[in-house]
Design a protein around this motif. Structure first.
Motif, short mmCIF file in Angstrom:
data_model
loop_
_atom_site.label_atom_id
_atom_site.label_comp_id
_atom_site.label_asym_id
_atom_site.label_seq_id
_atom_site.Cartn_x
_atom_site.Cartn_y
_atom_site.Cartn_z
N PHE A 130 1.11 -1.45 0.18
CA PHE A 130 0.39 -0.32 0.02
C PHE A 130 0.77 1.08 -0.27
N TYR A 131 -0.02 2.32 -0.13
CA TYR A 131 1.00 3.59 0.01
C TYR A 131 0.25 4.48 0.99
N ALA A 132 0.93 5.81 1.48
CA ALA A 132 0.11 6.74 2.46
C ALA A 132 0.74 7.56 2.34
N ILE A 133 0.10 8.78 1.84
CA ILE A 133 0.70 10.27 1.55
C ILE A 133 0.06 10.88 2.63
N ASN A 134 1.24 12.06 2.62
CA ASN A 134 0.92 12.67 4.09
C ASN A 134 0.11 13.84 4.31
N TYR A 135 -1.28 14.55 5.06
CA TYR A 135 -1.92 15.35 4.45
C TYR A 135 -1.41 16.44 4.93
N ASN A 136 -0.93 16.26 6.50
CA ASN A 136 -0.07 17.37 6.66
C ASN A 136 1.01 16.95 7.54
N ILE A 137 2.40 17.55 7.70
CA ILE A 137 3.19 17.36 9.08
C ILE A 137 3.24 16.34 9.49
N ILE A 138 3.97 15.16 9.29
CA ILE A 138 4.28 13.94 10.06
C ILE A 138 4.81 14.25 11.00
N PRO A 139 5.35 14.06 12.12
CA PRO A 139 6.62 15.03 13.22
C PRO A 139 7.96 13.46 13.62
N TRP A 140 7.30 12.75 12.55
CA TRP A 140 8.10 11.26 13.15
C TRP A 140 9.34 10.88 11.83
N ILE A 141 8.71 11.73 10.87
CA ILE A 141 8.81 11.35 9.31
C ILE A 141 10.45 11.53 9.43
N ASN A 142 11.83 11.74 10.05
CA ASN A 142 12.27 12.66 10.35
C ASN A 142 13.31 11.53 10.93
N VAL A 143 12.64 10.65 11.58
CA VAL A 143 13.44 9.46 13.09
C VAL A 143 12.75 8.07 12.61
N CYS A 144 12.35 8.17 11.29
CA CYS A 144 11.35 6.63 11.05
C CYS A 144 13.13 5.98 9.81
N MET A 145 12.65 5.38 10.38
CA MET A 145 13.79 3.96 10.01
C MET A 145 12.79 3.07 8.28
N ILE A 146 13.22 1.81 7.57
CA ILE A 146 13.02 1.41 6.99
C ILE A 146 12.59 -0.05 8.30
N GLY A 147 11.90 -0.69 8.22
CA GLY A 147 11.31 -1.83 8.68
C GLY A 147 10.30 -1.24 10.17
N SER A 148 10.44 -0.18 10.43
CA SER A 148 9.36 0.57 11.07
C SER A 148 8.35 0.66 11.01
N LYS A 149 7.63 0.32 12.31
CA LYS A 149 5.98 -0.26 11.97
C LYS A 149 4.95 0.17 12.61
N LEU A 150 3.71 0.73 12.23
CA LEU A 150 2.81 2.01 12.10
C LEU A 150 1.59 1.48 11.88
N ILE A 151 0.35 1.82 12.69
CA ILE A 151 -0.42 1.49 13.05
C ILE A 151 -1.54 2.63 12.18
N ILE A 152 -2.51 2.05 11.44
CA ILE A 152 -3.12 2.88 10.70
C ILE A 152 -4.59 3.49 11.27
N LYS A 153 -5.16 3.33 11.71
CA LYS A 153 -6.48 3.77 12.22
C LYS A 153 -7.88 4.00 11.65
N SER A 154 -8.67 3.80 12.24
CA SER A 154 -9.96 3.00 10.89
C SER A 154 -10.43 4.38 11.43
N GLY A 155 -11.07 5.28 9.61
CA GLY A 155 -11.43 6.04 9.28
C GLY A 155 -10.54 6.50 8.78
N THR A 156 -9.39 6.07 8.37
CA THR A 156 -8.28 6.83 7.58
C THR A 156 -9.24 6.72 5.93
N SER A 157 -9.00 7.91 5.40
CA SER A 157 -8.85 7.98 4.17
C SER A 157 -8.69 7.42 3.17
N PHE A 158 -8.84 6.16 2.03
CA PHE A 158 -7.97 5.44 1.29
C PHE A 158 -9.06 5.84 -0.17
#
Length: 211
Positions: A130-158
């Motif tokens: 899947f892909y994700a595009i940010n709608y506003n600033i994502i503050p953790w983008i600078n500390v994100c490593m490859i393999g990091s885990k992310l929960i996308i919450k219910s109700g998120t636009s797709f």
């Protein structure tokens, strides 16, 4: 459960579900949820919302508001600082080398601007992409490593394979896959270089067809 954060979620074996913390329980609930679309349906599915929280691992982070050539130049300078021009040093924006996760101020000094758009390549436990595009600033983008885990919450636009996410739509869990991050800058350079060459070839072929 913290071991999941450094593992490939497509290759997890049986998990010990005893004595779970609140954070572990949240992680496992998201892991247990199956993403609701097949690969074909994922691309064809018009605007909808995610019906439940889902866990993903991050495979690639790309700033799509910055030209590939500019990003290649930046990476080339990182790999070989001797190439760094004086005027680039004078005009460069803040680069964060260390982040205190307990101090929000250090995270909000983003290298990128408020209008920068990032594309995240995500993978669920079944291996679907899947892909994700940010709608506003994502503050953790600078500390994100490859393999990091992310929960996308219910109700998120797709829409057609892409999540449109706000910071509040995500729970960033961190983690890293050591092997995936080896020579990360070189891998990103090769990825962007191949995309740039593909774009150039498409443009050339497009002009040929018009002629």
């Amino acid at each position: 459960m913290s071991g999941i954060l450094s593992e490939d979620i497509t290759a997890l074996s049986s998990l010990d579900r005893s004595a779970l913390s609140s954070r572990d329980s949240t992680l496992l609930r998201a892991l247990d949820r199956d993403t609701w679309l097949s690969d074909k349906d994922c691309i064809q599915q018009p605007f909808t919302t995610l019906p439940n929280d889902c866990l993903f691992q991050i495979l690639m982070i790309e700033n799509i508001s910055q030209s590939k050539m500019s990003q290649l130049d930046d990476i080339d300078n990182k790999l070989d600082p001797a190439k760094q021009r004086v005027d680039r040093l004078q005009n460069s924006r803040v680069v964060i080398h260390e982040v205190n996760m307990d101090n929000d101020d250090s995270v909000t000094k983003e290298k990128y601007g408020s209008k920068d758009v990032f594309k995240l390549t995500l993978q669920d436990k079944s291996g679907k992409f899947f892909y994700a595009i940010n709608y506003n600033i994502i503050p953790w983008i600078n500390v994100c490593m490859i393999g990091s885990k992310l929960i996308i919450k219910s109700g998120t636009s797709f829409n057609r394979g892409v999540f449109i996410v706000k910071d509040t739509d995500c729970s960033f869990l961190g983690g890293t896959n050591r092997i995936w991050n080896e020579n990360r800058e070189s891998k990103l350079y090769n990825y962007l270089d191949s995309k740039l060459k593909r774009d150039c070839n498409n443009n050339v072929n497009g002009r040929k067809r018009k002629n």
